[in-house]
Scaffold this motif. Structure first.
Motif, short mmCIF file in Angstrom:
data_model
loop_
_atom_site.label_atom_id
_atom_site.label_comp_id
_atom_site.label_asym_id
_atom_site.label_seq_id
_atom_site.Cartn_x
_atom_site.Cartn_y
_atom_site.Cartn_z
N PRO A 1 -24.64 33.64 -1.18
CA PRO A 1 -23.19 33.64 -0.78
C PRO A 1 -23.21 34.71 0.23
N ALA A 2 -23.86 36.07 -0.05
CA ALA A 2 -23.90 36.98 0.66
C ALA A 2 -24.74 36.60 2.06
N CYS A 3 -25.61 35.98 1.78
CA CYS A 3 -26.71 35.61 3.07
C CYS A 3 -25.99 34.91 3.72
N GLU A 4 -25.14 33.64 3.22
CA GLU A 4 -24.37 32.87 4.07
C GLU A 4 -23.32 33.54 4.97
N LYS A 5 -23.04 34.70 4.44
CA LYS A 5 -21.85 35.34 5.00
C LYS A 5 -22.41 35.96 6.06
N ILE A 6 -23.51 36.60 6.03
CA ILE A 6 -24.19 37.26 6.90
C ILE A 6 -24.83 36.57 7.87
N GLU A 7 -25.08 35.30 7.95
CA GLU A 7 -25.67 34.24 8.72
C GLU A 7 -24.22 33.86 9.67
N ARG A 8 -23.06 33.67 9.09
CA ARG A 8 -22.00 33.58 9.82
C ARG A 8 -21.28 34.70 10.79
N LEU B 1 -32.83 41.17 14.97
CA LEU B 1 -33.13 41.99 13.85
C LEU B 1 -31.93 43.02 13.61
N LYS B 2 -31.59 43.64 14.83
CA LYS B 2 -30.50 44.30 14.86
C LYS B 2 -29.13 43.92 14.30
N ALA B 3 -28.99 42.68 14.80
CA ALA B 3 -27.77 41.92 14.56
C ALA B 3 -27.69 41.64 12.78
N PHE B 4 -28.74 41.28 12.28
CA PHE B 4 -28.84 41.23 10.99
C PHE B 4 -28.68 42.50 10.14
N GLN B 5 -29.45 43.51 10.66
CA GLN B 5 -28.99 44.92 10.06
C GLN B 5 -27.66 45.38 9.93
N LYS B 6 -27.27 45.31 11.14
CA LYS B 6 -25.93 45.52 11.23
C LYS B 6 -25.14 44.70 10.23
N ALA B 7 -25.14 43.38 10.16
CA ALA B 7 -24.33 42.57 9.35
C ALA B 7 -24.39 42.97 8.00
N LEU B 8 -25.69 43.27 7.39
CA LEU B 8 -26.08 43.69 6.25
C LEU B 8 -25.47 45.04 5.81
N ASN B 9 -25.33 45.75 6.92
CA ASN B 9 -24.73 47.25 6.69
C ASN B 9 -23.12 47.07 6.42
N SER B 10 -22.67 46.17 6.71
CA SER B 10 -21.29 45.76 6.83
C SER B 10 -20.86 45.18 5.42
N LEU B 11 -21.89 44.72 4.52
CA LEU B 11 -21.66 44.48 3.06
C LEU B 11 -20.66 45.41 2.22
#
Length: 166
Positions: A94-101, A156-166
């Motif tokens: 679920p969190a991975c899907e949230k990041i991908e969105r 990669l930076k976009a994924f890192q930023k999204a992951l940091n926002s969890l």
């Protein structure tokens, strides 16, 4: 954390050596090395994204060890097969899907396209050697490899930023 300064320097030096080389075989070595260098950087960067998030969010030593072992056993940089699997292992589906969105669709698409293209080249190059006189343009020039870095870094930076926002 994703840092591109060192890989930019390496690719710049390989490109300069390539441009200054009259020997076609040596130029081919520089081309091959540039691709292998970038692929190594991608793997290390993906691992770093996962491990940095792990150290920030995971508290139990046994779970930290579990994530670290998963990262150690991951060899490659394909989006689905390697990076996404590490993310799912770390944060769940679920969190991975949230990041991908959350991640910009264009940045994700460019990242996946570059990774796919590089994986094909890397696999071919890693399982062969240069023999005889290489054909001109049989491997992307270091400048082409260097140009791929921007899309990969942004993704990669976009994924890192999204992951940091969890």
């Amino acid at each position: 954390m994703v840092v591109k300064r060192y890989i930019e320097e390496n690719l710049k030096h390989l490109d300069q050596a390539y441009r200054g080389e009259a020997d076609n075989k040596k130029a081919t070595y520089y081309s091959k090395l540039a691709i292998l260098e970038l692929c190594g950087w991608i793997e290390i960067s993906m691992d770093g994204i996962v491990l940095t998030h792990c150290t920030k969010k995971v508290k139990l030593p046994s779970n930290i060890k579990l994530v670290e072992n998963n990262v150690k056993r991951t060899y490659g940089f394909d989006y689905e097969q390697h990076f996404r699997k590490m993310l799912i292992h770390l944060i769940g589906i679920p969190a991975c899907e949230k990041i991908e969105r959350t991640v910009d669709v264009g940045a994700k698409a460019k990242l996946e396209a570059q990774l796919s293209s590089l994986k094909t080249m890397r696999d071919r190059l890693a399982h062969t050697y240069i023999k005889g006189t290489p054909q001109a343009n049989s491997i992307d020039a270091p400048s082409v490899t260097k140009a791929r870095l921007a899309d990969i870094y942004d993704g990669l930076k976009a994924f890192q930023k999204a992951l940091n926002s969890l």
